[in-house]
Design an enzyme around this catalytic site. Structure first.
Site, PDB file in Angstrom:
ATOM      1  N   ARG A  46       0.845  -1.201   0.000  1.00 56.73           N
ATOM      2  CA  ARG A  46       0.000   0.000   0.000  1.00 56.73           C
ATOM      3  C   ARG A  46       0.879   1.249   0.000  1.00 56.73           C
ATOM      4  O   ARG A  46       0.571   2.248  -0.640  1.00 56.73           O
ATOM      5  CB  ARG A  46      -0.971   0.012   1.193  1.00 56.73           C
ATOM      6  CG  ARG A  46      -1.723   1.340   1.299  1.00 56.73           C
ATOM      7  CD  ARG A  46      -2.955   1.339   2.199  1.00 56.73           C
ATOM      8  NE  ARG A  46      -2.882   0.497   3.366  1.00 56.73           N
ATOM      9  CZ  ARG A  46      -2.114   0.736   4.453  1.00 56.73           C
ATOM     10  NH1 ARG A  46      -1.373   1.826   4.527  1.00 56.73           N
ATOM     11  NH2 ARG A  46      -2.111  -0.118   5.448  1.00 56.73           N
ATOM     12  N   TYR A  98     -17.440  15.751 -14.825  1.00 53.79           N
ATOM     13  CA  TYR A  98     -17.810  14.346 -14.711  1.00 53.79           C
ATOM     14  C   TYR A  98     -18.860  14.189 -13.603  1.00 53.79           C
ATOM     15  O   TYR A  98     -18.707  14.765 -12.519  1.00 53.79           O
ATOM     16  CB  TYR A  98     -16.540  13.554 -14.403  1.00 53.79           C
ATOM     17  CG  TYR A  98     -16.772  12.097 -14.143  1.00 53.79           C
ATOM     18  CD1 TYR A  98     -17.181  11.260 -15.180  1.00 53.79           C
ATOM     19  CD2 TYR A  98     -16.585  11.550 -12.887  1.00 53.79           C
ATOM     20  CE1 TYR A  98     -17.397   9.913 -14.947  1.00 53.79           C
ATOM     21  CE2 TYR A  98     -16.792  10.208 -12.646  1.00 53.79           C
ATOM     22  CZ  TYR A  98     -17.205   9.394 -13.683  1.00 53.79           C
ATOM     23  OH  TYR A  98     -17.416   8.073 -13.447  1.00 53.79           O
ATOM     24  N   ASP A 170      -8.444  18.164 -14.565  1.00 54.46           N
ATOM     25  CA  ASP A 170      -8.756  16.778 -14.928  1.00 54.46           C
ATOM     26  C   ASP A 170      -8.491  16.654 -16.428  1.00 54.46           C
ATOM     27  O   ASP A 170      -9.232  17.202 -17.243  1.00 54.46           O
ATOM     28  CB  ASP A 170     -10.221  16.493 -14.570  1.00 54.46           C
ATOM     29  CG  ASP A 170     -10.652  15.064 -14.896  1.00 54.46           C
ATOM     30  OD1 ASP A 170     -10.027  14.443 -15.776  1.00 54.46           O
ATOM     31  OD2 ASP A 170     -11.627  14.585 -14.283  1.00 54.46           O
ATOM     32  N   LYS A 195      -9.758   5.516 -18.795  1.00 52.59           N
ATOM     33  CA  LYS A 195     -10.164   5.987 -20.115  1.00 52.59           C
ATOM     34  C   LYS A 195      -8.990   5.871 -21.102  1.00 52.59           C
ATOM     35  O   LYS A 195      -8.539   4.783 -21.376  1.00 52.59           O
ATOM     36  CB  LYS A 195     -10.726   7.397 -20.010  1.00 52.59           C
ATOM     37  CG  LYS A 195     -11.673   7.608 -18.809  1.00 52.59           C
ATOM     38  CD  LYS A 195     -12.935   6.772 -18.880  1.00 52.59           C
ATOM     39  CE  LYS A 195     -13.733   6.747 -17.577  1.00 52.59           C
ATOM     40  NZ  LYS A 195     -13.972   7.998 -16.901  1.00 52.59           N
TER      41      LYS A 195
HETATM   42  C1  LIG Z   1     -14.376   8.526 -15.627  1.00 52.42           C
HETATM   43  C2  LIG Z   1     -13.959   9.877 -15.214  1.00 52.42           C
HETATM   44  C3  LIG Z   1     -13.596  10.161 -13.899  1.00 52.42           C
HETATM   45  C4  LIG Z   1     -13.682   9.127 -12.796  1.00 52.42           C
HETATM   46  O1  LIG Z   1     -12.798   8.088 -12.989  1.00 52.42           O
HETATM   47  P1  LIG Z   1     -13.058   6.551 -12.546  1.00 52.42           P
HETATM   48  O2  LIG Z   1     -11.834   5.872 -13.023  1.00 52.42           O
HETATM   49  O3  LIG Z   1     -14.320   6.100 -13.201  1.00 52.42           O
HETATM   50  O4  LIG Z   1     -13.194   6.566 -11.049  1.00 52.42           O
HETATM   51  C5  LIG Z   1     -13.172  11.440 -13.600  1.00 52.42           C
HETATM   52  N1  LIG Z   1     -13.113  12.404 -14.547  1.00 52.42           N
HETATM   53  C6  LIG Z   1     -13.469  12.166 -15.822  1.00 52.42           C
HETATM   54  C7  LIG Z   1     -13.396  13.268 -16.825  1.00 52.42           C
HETATM   55  C8  LIG Z   1     -13.903  10.905 -16.200  1.00 52.42           C
HETATM   56  O5  LIG Z   1     -14.275  10.689 -17.475  1.00 52.42           O
END
Ligand SMILES: *Cc1c(COP(=O)(O)O)cnc(C)c1O
Length: 389
Positions: A46, A98, A170, A195
């Site tokens: 961890r 998101y 982000d 993604k």
């Molecule tokens: C999917 C997504 C998240 C969250 O990520 P997870 O891996 O699903 O927890 C945050 N920001 C954006 C822009 C996303 O597309």
């Protein structure tokens, strides 16, 4: 080195004992010590793991940052950043984020005494107006999700920097192939690795990249203290996926631009949101800030012969054959979804409507298939969904 080279090599060297070109997957949860506290840099997985360190070094290099941290999900990374805050602090967040980011701020951190304002950053002066003496974090996505607004990162950083308020970007939708927020003045870059970085729809993961040593120390402490860490196996999968990041994003961007142009001329489409189209309200910022305009498109479908937009949307998403009707994005396969019914169902209806997330809005994640096959699939779905059968 250029990003294409870093994607293949950053943080990775052939194993000195076997010559293996891919990093080892070190699944061990604990590490033998010569004596108490006498170890080779690892004591418990961890707190630190060799495969995870390799991934963190790779993602940091791609974003041009000094320090990378990886997590078990994008929201695990978000949770960790938000724990830098204390009750009484205030966050200014983009209004078109998101759905899970909206939910964690609204439902999890607001009740703990962290105040949030949601603001459209298209005009950077709105950020200035939203700042309060207790504002301790500014959070934005660009392009936004799902209406693909593009915000000027450098202009927004010029407001947060003098006040020493950390700016989080982000960068999930754009990826470092398209823009590197740290170079534009952001303090923290966040990814849903799920993604584009992994890119094959088979891992859920998250990452953070920072330059500042103090911020890194705080986040590193929280990564271990909160424990939202990824498995070594998932780290290996992501390292493997990242090797083709530039190829996938280039292909998806080229196909998305072509499909967006075609959609804009389609009689059954009311509006197309795509930063690469001159009709996009933030097209000039996109031209300046983004090397490519990305693989995400959203568009508003016209109602069918029954004058019911929601019913038409449902029929359209059932009619596609090649596109999978699914949440998520950024994989090699093309996906299609309905934000109001799927990814943004947790955003209150009034706010959804204000953002333009209405019954006809459809979001597409363009994969790496041949663009003519993708266009043909959408074309037959427009035809099939026009009438009730
Ligand atoms: C999917 C997504 C998240 C969250 O990520 P997870 O891996 O699903 O927890 C945050 N920001 C954006 C822009 C996303 O597309």
């Amino acid at each position: 080195m250029k990003l294409d080279t870093l994607a293949v090599h950053a943080g990775q060297h052939p194993d000195p004992t076997t010559g293996a070109v891919m990093p080892n997957i070190v699944l061990s949860s604990t590490f033998a010590q010569d004596g108490p506290g006498e170890h080779k840099g690892y004591d418990y997985s961890r707190s630190g793991n060799p495969t995870r360190n390799t991934l963190e070094a790779c993602i940091a290099a791609l974003e041009g940052g000094a320090h990378g941290l990886s997590f078990g999900s994008g929201l695990g990374a978000t949770t960790t950043i938000l724990h830098l805050l204390r009750p009484g602090d205030h966050v200014v967040c983009g209004d078109d984020v998101y759905g899970g980011t909206f939910r964690i701020l609204d439902k999890c951190f607001k009740p703990l005494g962290i105040d949030v304002s949601f603001v459209d950053f298209s005009d950077p002066s709105r950020l200035e107006a939203a700042l309060q003496p207790n504002t301790k974090l500014v959070w934005l996505e660009t392009p936004t999700n799902p209406t693909l607004k593009v915000f000027d990162i450098a202009a927004l950083a010029a407001i947060t920097r003098p006040k020493s308020i950390p700016l989080v970007v982000d960068n999930t939708f754009a990826t470092p192939v398209i823009q590197r927020p740290l170079a534009l003045g952001a303090d923290i870059v966040l990814h849903s690795v799920t993604k584009y970085l992994n890119g094959h729809s088979d891992v859920v993961g998250g990452a953070i990249v920072v330059n500042d040593d103090g911020l890194h120390q705080g986040l590193r402490f929280l990564q271990n203290a909160l424990g939202a860490v990824p498995s070594p196996f998932d780290c290996f999968m992501v390292l493997r996926g990242i090797k083709t990041l530039h190829l996938r994003v280039e292909r998806a961007s080229a196909s998305a631009l072509s499909l967006a142009q075609w959609l804009e001329s389609h009689p059954d489409v009311r509006r197309v949101h795509y930063p690469g189209l001159p009709s996009h309200p933030n097209h000039s910022v996109a031209q300046r800030q983004m090397a490519l305009t990305g693989g995400m498109i959203s568009f508003v479908i016209s109602p069918g012969k029954d004058h019911d937009t929601l019913a038409r949307s449902r029929r359209f998403l059932k009619a596609v054959k090649l596109f999978a009707c699914a949440e998520s994005l950024g994989g090699v396969e093309s996906l299609i979804e309905h934000p109001a019914l799927m990814t943004h169902a947790s955003v209150p209806a009034a706010q959804r409507n204000a953002l333009g997330i209405d019954d006809g809005l459809i979001r597409v994640s363009v994969g790496v298939e041949h663009v003519e096959d993708l266009r043909a699939d959408l074309a037959q779905a427009f035809e099939l969904s026009a009438t009730v059968r």
